[in-house]
Scaffold this motif. Sequence first.
Motif, PDB file in Angstrom:
ATOM      1  N   GLN A   1       0.834  -1.201   0.000  1.00 56.24           N
ATOM      2  CA  GLN A   1       0.000   0.000   0.000  1.00 56.24           C
ATOM      3  C   GLN A   1       0.871   1.255   0.000  1.00 56.24           C
ATOM      4  O   GLN A   1       1.822   1.360   0.768  1.00 56.24           O
ATOM      5  CB  GLN A   1      -0.901   0.003   1.232  1.00 56.24           C
ATOM      6  CG  GLN A   1      -1.837   1.182   1.282  1.00 56.24           C
ATOM      7  CD  GLN A   1      -2.642   1.239   2.560  1.00 56.24           C
ATOM      8  OE1 GLN A   1      -2.568   0.365   3.396  1.00 56.24           O
ATOM      9  NE2 GLN A   1      -3.413   2.300   2.712  1.00 56.24           N
ATOM     10  N   GLY A   2       0.560   2.171  -0.902  1.00 58.25           N
ATOM     11  CA  GLY A   2       1.315   3.423  -0.982  1.00 58.25           C
ATOM     12  C   GLY A   2       2.459   3.397  -1.976  1.00 58.25           C
ATOM     13  O   GLY A   2       3.117   4.406  -2.197  1.00 58.25           O
ATOM     14  N   VAL A   3       2.721   2.224  -2.587  1.00 56.29           N
ATOM     15  CA  VAL A   3       3.801   2.116  -3.576  1.00 56.29           C
ATOM     16  C   VAL A   3       3.178   1.938  -4.956  1.00 56.29           C
ATOM     17  O   VAL A   3       2.637   0.890  -5.277  1.00 56.29           O
ATOM     18  CB  VAL A   3       4.743   0.935  -3.269  1.00 56.29           C
ATOM     19  CG1 VAL A   3       5.838   0.852  -4.331  1.00 56.29           C
ATOM     20  CG2 VAL A   3       5.357   1.060  -1.889  1.00 56.29           C
ATOM     21  N   GLY A   4       3.256   3.007  -5.749  1.00 57.73           N
ATOM     22  CA  GLY A   4       2.777   2.940  -7.130  1.00 57.73           C
ATOM     23  C   GLY A   4       3.928   2.613  -8.057  1.00 57.73           C
ATOM     24  O   GLY A   4       5.066   2.387  -7.615  1.00 57.73           O
ATOM     25  N   ALA A   5       3.637   2.606  -9.342  1.00 60.48           N
ATOM     26  CA  ALA A   5       4.660   2.255 -10.332  1.00 60.48           C
ATOM     27  C   ALA A   5       5.846   3.211 -10.277  1.00 60.48           C
ATOM     28  O   ALA A   5       6.998   2.794 -10.370  1.00 60.48           O
ATOM     29  CB  ALA A   5       4.050   2.251 -11.731  1.00 60.48           C
TER      30      ALA A   5
END
Length: 198
Positions: free
Chosen positions: A79-83
């Motif tokens: 959660q909280g880590v996008g590409a």
Amino acid sequence: MIAHLKGRLDSTGVDHAVIDVGGIGYLVGASSRTLAALGAVGESAMLHTEMLVAEDSIRLVGFAHAAERDWFRLLTGVQGVGARVALAILSTLEPADLSRAVASGDKAMVTRANGVGPKLAARIVLELKDRVGGIALPAAAGGLPAPSGAGSDAVSALLNLGFRPAEASAAVASAEEELGAAATLDALVRLALRKAAK
């Protein structure tokens, strides 16, 4: 699903490359580490890919090695880590360094990446600690050599089927040893599945 692209490197940018495959140019987002590994414009190039599908877009992200793609999948599952953040982490840390950081709980190493603060680094280390098993480690279980090439794609296939990283790496390494270096991806996956099921 596009698993990899093999063609000619048409151009590169700060965070992407264009790979010409049979006259079609694929725009592929990538870490700075992958972009550096691609070589010169006009030369042949191969990237492992991950397709990101959102409501309003479809994007490809490319990786020089399957282990880097596996880490991207793990990181974007936090959660909280996008590409963008996952690529920043992979630009800063090699998969083996990231594996060591997570295994040892070294949050400071993860915060070296742009956009990763102490709280997010702590969450990444905590959530991934039990999931990284054998990904990107120099050797698989039992002292067998770590899978590479078709082997790393086979490990990725087993991970997608829900196997733990250490199980997947060990099964594929054992299958590679039995089948030899010229084994096809299909043969490796089939034998690795039989070995993992024992």
